[in-house]
Design a protein around this motif. Structure first.
Motif, PDB file in Angstrom:
ATOM      1  N   GLU A   3      -1.458  30.690 148.863  1.00  0.00           N
ATOM      2  CA  GLU A   3      -2.011  30.874 149.312  1.00  0.00           C
ATOM      3  C   GLU A   3      -2.065  30.887 151.395  1.00  0.00           C
ATOM      4  O   GLU A   3      -0.313  30.765 151.961  1.00  0.00           O
ATOM      5  N   VAL A   4      -3.115  32.089 152.223  1.00  0.00           N
ATOM      6  CA  VAL A   4      -2.135  32.376 153.924  1.00  0.00           C
ATOM      7  C   VAL A   4      -3.402  31.183 154.265  1.00  0.00           C
ATOM      8  O   VAL A   4      -5.084  31.780 154.022  1.00  0.00           O
ATOM      9  N   THR A   5      -3.361  30.628 154.934  1.00  0.00           N
ATOM     10  CA  THR A   5      -4.470  30.612 155.970  1.00  0.00           C
ATOM     11  C   THR A   5      -3.859  30.379 157.597  1.00  0.00           C
ATOM     12  O   THR A   5      -2.803  30.053 157.715  1.00  0.00           O
ATOM     13  N   SER A   6      -5.699  30.999 158.274  1.00  0.00           N
ATOM     14  CA  SER A   6      -4.873  30.964 159.549  1.00  0.00           C
ATOM     15  C   SER A   6      -5.612  29.990 160.977  1.00  0.00           C
ATOM     16  O   SER A   6      -6.888  29.845 160.099  1.00  0.00           O
ATOM     17  N   THR A   7      -4.518  29.537 161.371  1.00  0.00           N
ATOM     18  CA  THR A   7      -5.554  28.706 162.493  1.00  0.00           C
ATOM     19  C   THR A   7      -4.707  29.054 163.184  1.00  0.00           C
ATOM     20  O   THR A   7      -3.932  29.565 163.987  1.00  0.00           O
ATOM     21  N   ILE A   8      -6.076  28.288 164.259  1.00  0.00           N
ATOM     22  CA  ILE A   8      -5.572  28.360 166.097  1.00  0.00           C
ATOM     23  C   ILE A   8      -5.367  26.353 166.226  1.00  0.00           C
ATOM     24  O   ILE A   8      -5.720  26.055 166.452  1.00  0.00           O
ATOM     25  N   GLU A  10      -3.436  25.454 168.355  1.00  0.00           N
ATOM     26  CA  GLU A  10      -4.068  24.914 170.313  1.00  0.00           C
ATOM     27  C   GLU A  10      -4.086  26.424 170.701  1.00  0.00           C
ATOM     28  O   GLU A  10      -3.504  27.221 170.048  1.00  0.00           O
ATOM     29  N   PRO A  11      -4.809  26.643 171.819  1.00  0.00           N
ATOM     30  CA  PRO A  11      -4.488  27.322 173.134  1.00  0.00           C
ATOM     31  C   PRO A  11      -3.268  28.898 172.784  1.00  0.00           C
ATOM     32  O   PRO A  11      -2.303  27.998 173.171  1.00  0.00           O
ATOM     33  N   GLN A  12      -3.935  29.390 172.152  1.00  0.00           N
ATOM     34  CA  GLN A  12      -2.515  30.916 172.574  1.00  0.00           C
ATOM     35  C   GLN A  12      -2.097  30.812 171.520  1.00  0.00           C
ATOM     36  O   GLN A  12      -0.716  31.470 171.713  1.00  0.00           O
ATOM     37  N   ARG A  13      -1.582  29.934 170.480  1.00  0.00           N
ATOM     38  CA  ARG A  13      -0.616  29.775 168.887  1.00  0.00           C
ATOM     39  C   ARG A  13      -1.384  29.664 168.107  1.00  0.00           C
ATOM     40  O   ARG A  13      -2.261  28.522 167.510  1.00  0.00           O
ATOM     41  N   ARG A  14      -1.387  30.985 167.077  1.00  0.00           N
ATOM     42  CA  ARG A  14      -1.729  31.147 166.186  1.00  0.00           C
ATOM     43  C   ARG A  14      -0.493  30.730 164.400  1.00  0.00           C
ATOM     44  O   ARG A  14       0.297  31.299 165.213  1.00  0.00           O
ATOM     45  N   GLN A  15      -1.412  30.514 164.059  1.00  0.00           N
ATOM     46  CA  GLN A  15       0.071  30.387 162.886  1.00  0.00           C
ATOM     47  C   GLN A  15      -0.561  30.690 161.780  1.00  0.00           C
ATOM     48  O   GLN A  15      -1.325  30.633 160.962  1.00  0.00           O
ATOM     49  N   ILE A  16       0.271  30.705 160.445  1.00  0.00           N
ATOM     50  CA  ILE A  16       0.254  31.342 159.337  1.00  0.00           C
ATOM     51  C   ILE A  16       0.590  30.061 158.101  1.00  0.00           C
ATOM     52  O   ILE A  16       1.876  30.614 158.260  1.00  0.00           O
ATOM     53  N   HIS A  17      -0.057  29.458 157.291  1.00  0.00           N
ATOM     54  CA  HIS A  17       0.793  28.574 156.552  1.00  0.00           C
ATOM     55  C   HIS A  17       0.657  29.170 155.001  1.00  0.00           C
ATOM     56  O   HIS A  17      -0.313  29.595 154.619  1.00  0.00           O
ATOM     57  N   ILE A  18       2.018  30.132 154.506  1.00  0.00           N
ATOM     58  CA  ILE A  18       1.568  30.778 153.527  1.00  0.00           C
ATOM     59  C   ILE A  18       2.446  29.132 152.657  1.00  0.00           C
ATOM     60  O   ILE A  18       3.533  29.067 152.865  1.00  0.00           O
ATOM     61  N   ARG A  19       1.869  29.651 151.292  1.00  0.00           N
ATOM     62  CA  ARG A  19       1.437  28.271 150.564  1.00  0.00           C
ATOM     63  C   ARG A  19       2.735  28.402 149.046  1.00  0.00           C
ATOM     64  O   ARG A  19       1.272  30.255 148.277  1.00  0.00           O
ATOM     65  N   ARG A  20       3.970  28.912 148.884  1.00  0.00           N
ATOM     66  CA  ARG A  20       4.272  29.732 148.061  1.00  0.00           C
ATOM     67  C   ARG A  20       5.044  28.744 146.812  1.00  0.00           C
ATOM     68  O   ARG A  20       5.065  27.538 147.252  1.00  0.00           O
ATOM     69  N   GLY A  21       5.876  28.895 146.216  1.00  0.00           N
ATOM     70  CA  GLY A  21       6.716  28.510 145.062  1.00  0.00           C
ATOM     71  C   GLY A  21       7.485  29.365 143.583  1.00  0.00           C
ATOM     72  O   GLY A  21       7.420  30.278 143.990  1.00  0.00           O
ATOM     73  N   ARG A  22       8.180  28.040 143.241  1.00  0.00           N
ATOM     74  CA  ARG A  22       8.707  29.241 142.574  1.00  0.00           C
ATOM     75  C   ARG A  22       8.885  27.771 141.444  1.00  0.00           C
ATOM     76  O   ARG A  22       8.664  26.937 141.352  1.00  0.00           O
ATOM     77  N   LEU A  23       8.538  28.811 140.199  1.00  0.00           N
ATOM     78  CA  LEU A  23       8.391  27.933 138.845  1.00  0.00           C
ATOM     79  C   LEU A  23       9.968  28.006 138.164  1.00  0.00           C
ATOM     80  O   LEU A  23      10.309  29.479 138.128  1.00  0.00           O
ATOM     81  N   SER A  24      10.495  27.366 137.898  1.00  0.00           N
ATOM     82  CA  SER A  24      12.147  27.335 137.334  1.00  0.00           C
ATOM     83  C   SER A  24      12.526  26.356 135.601  1.00  0.00           C
ATOM     84  O   SER A  24      10.944  25.857 135.574  1.00  0.00           O
ATOM     85  N   CYS A  25      13.018  27.043 134.509  1.00  0.00           N
ATOM     86  CA  CYS A  25      12.711  26.612 133.793  1.00  0.00           C
ATOM     87  C   CYS A  25      14.249  26.029 133.325  1.00  0.00           C
ATOM     88  O   CYS A  25      15.207  25.627 134.129  1.00  0.00           O
ATOM     89  N   ILE A 118       4.526  30.208 159.764  1.00  0.00           N
ATOM     90  CA  ILE A 118       4.970  31.636 160.452  1.00  0.00           C
ATOM     91  C   ILE A 118       4.231  31.156 161.402  1.00  0.00           C
ATOM     92  O   ILE A 118       3.171  31.118 161.588  1.00  0.00           O
ATOM     93  N   GLU A 119       4.778  31.254 162.838  1.00  0.00           N
ATOM     94  CA  GLU A 119       4.432  31.353 164.535  1.00  0.00           C
ATOM     95  C   GLU A 119       3.913  33.394 164.176  1.00  0.00           C
ATOM     96  O   GLU A 119       4.526  33.475 164.116  1.00  0.00           O
ATOM     97  N   ILE A 120       2.271  33.595 163.779  1.00  0.00           N
ATOM     98  CA  ILE A 120       1.971  34.839 164.604  1.00  0.00           C
ATOM     99  C   ILE A 120       2.185  34.775 166.245  1.00  0.00           C
ATOM    100  O   ILE A 120       1.457  34.229 166.916  1.00  0.00           O
TER     101      ILE A 120
END
Length: 445
Positions: A3-8, A10-25, A118-120
């Motif tokens: 999942e990726v969501t972008s948020t502000i 603070e002023p002039q600082r934009r981030q993307i939060h990537i929620r990844r995962g790994r499935l292991s046996c 990730i800092e955009i």
């Protein structure tokens, strides 16, 4: 299941939060194997079309799935023969917490989140494929597209009419591992409501009047590639659950058919509506909205990035394979004009001006009358008068006045409703398709 969501933050600082995962046996015939999770829904089973294929004779062909929802990660059993277990409890559906182990057949699996923030930072580029701009807003758009394109994440592009949503989706496709496969476009607002389901999902012979032979839908045609669903906010409510099923199960059932067909398609959708408001009004399903808006990319209007206009004009002239300069008065007019039709309207104006240009410089005389009238740059044009040309025959003068009225009315109407064609049509008591036809006639979109 990322999942990726972008948020502000603070002023002039934009981030993307990537929620990844790994499935292991961690036990069973495939012990030691692991699978990166970058899809919204991860299918687990013995069938080769699953994302996680287990060589376990006690695992069903489609055994279970792990899905990211608005509220968390859910493990669902898909009607398996031997069941899905968390500890000693057989489950149909359960939320997974980090490091939770679960069993399918004789195989034990664990889901491990691998979140990334990730800092955009604005790209150093002034163009990305057919998108052009030096403004910070556009260079941030370039950066987000470059980050998201290599994934399989579903993307919702928002923005006013004419901001370049289809161009953004094409750029995303070209930068993805699917670049050499099909890219298909479907406008949910332009197709007759009765044909949308058939166009998207296909139909079998005889399924309705006129279905003289079986036909693939766009999801089948785009298998392995990308499908761009434009004006997704116009999709009828009764078809929204069917689209949701395709997004979650990655399989389609043709109209009039019983067989399900697996499809591997990356979906990019676009709208000029506020879908959160449409969800609140009951016009759009909340679960479909959250499935589409895994990544939400907002494109700025042209009036929000006036510093890009000169670069855009140069790009549009070069695209038409001519060598022309632009007069200073023209650029000043372009920068003061509100551009309710955004980049698409600018492109139409420039392309219309090229054949009307005498010499090597585009001047005001080459622009449409409505644009270079004294009232044009203003956002409110109360009391403006268009005079008839007495040198023309009555019929021609009348048509000229009607055309001028139509164009000015449409410009004001679209601007007032911030590019939302559906709202504009309702306010004007007109059919949406009639508004769309007039916009094209007057080269506003």
């Amino acid at each position: 299941m990322a999942e990726v969501t972008s948020t502000i933050a603070e002023p002039q600082r934009r981030q993307i939060h990537i929620r990844r995962g790994r499935l292991s046996c961690v036990s069973g015939p495939d012990m030691g194997a692991s699978w990166a999770v970058d899809r919204d829904v991860l299918h687990i089973g013995a069938k080769e079309t699953n994302d996680v294929v287990l060589n376990d004779s006690t695992v069903s062909r489609r055994h279970a799935e792990v899905a990211r929802t608005r509220d968390g990660v859910i493990l669902r059993d898909c009607g398996s023969t031997n069941g899905t277990f968390v500890g000693a409890v057989r489950v149909r559906e359960v939320f997974l917490t980090p490091e939770t182990r679960f069993r399918v057949g004789k195989s034990e699996l664990v889901f491990i989140p691998e979140d990334e923030v990730i800092e955009i930072t604005p790209s150093s580029k002034s163009s990305l494929d057919e998108l052009v701009g030096r403004s910070v807003a556009m260079r941030e758009v370039f950066s987000i597209i470059e980050r998201v394109a290599p994934t399989n994440l579903t993307v919702l592009i928002t923005g006013e009419t004419g901001t370049g949503k289809e161009l953004a989706s094409r750029a995303m496709h070209k930068l993805s591992p699917r670049a050499d496969r099909a890219f298909r476009v479907f406008d949910c607002g332009a197709a007759p409501e009765t044909l949308i389901e058939s166009e998207l999902f296909g139909h079998e012979k005889g399924s309705f009047t006129g279905a003289v032979q079986a036909r693939e839908g766009l999801f089948e045609v785009a298998h392995g590639g990308t499908i761009f669903l434009d004006e997704i906010g116009e999709l009828p409510l009764d078809l929204q659950p069917k689209l949701l099923r395709v997004l979650e199960q990655r399989e389609v059932r043709r109209v009039g058919g019983a067989r399900v067909r697996p499809v591997d398609v990356r979906v990019v959708a676009a709208t000029n509506r506020n879908l959160r408001e449409e969800v609140h009004k009951g016009n759009f399903r909340e679960d479909l909205y959250y499935r589409l808006a895994v990544v939400e990319l907002a494109l700025p209007s042209l009036r929000e990035r006036a510093e890009d206009i000169e670069l855009l004009v140069s790009h549009l002239i070069a695209r038409n394979q001519v060598q022309l300069d632009v007069g200073g008065e023209v650029l000043e007019l372009f920068k003061s004009y509100r551009w309710p039709g955004n980049v698409r309207e600018l492109a139409n104006v420039v392309e219309r001006a090229i054949p009307f240009t005498d010499g090597s410089v585009i001047t005001l005389e080459a622009l449409p009358d409505a644009l270079r009238s004294p009232q044009a740059p203003s956002s409110h044009r109360v009391g403006s008068v268009v005079k008839a040309d007495p040198s023309l025959p009555f019929k021609d003068a009348k048509e000229q006045l009607i055309d001028a009225f139509e164009r000015q009315y449409l410009l004001d109407l679209i601007e007032r409703h911030k590019g939302n064609v559906s709202k504009a049509a309702r306010a004007a008591h007109m059919d949406r398709k009639s508004i769309t036809r007039l916009l094209k006639k007057h080269q506003i979109r």
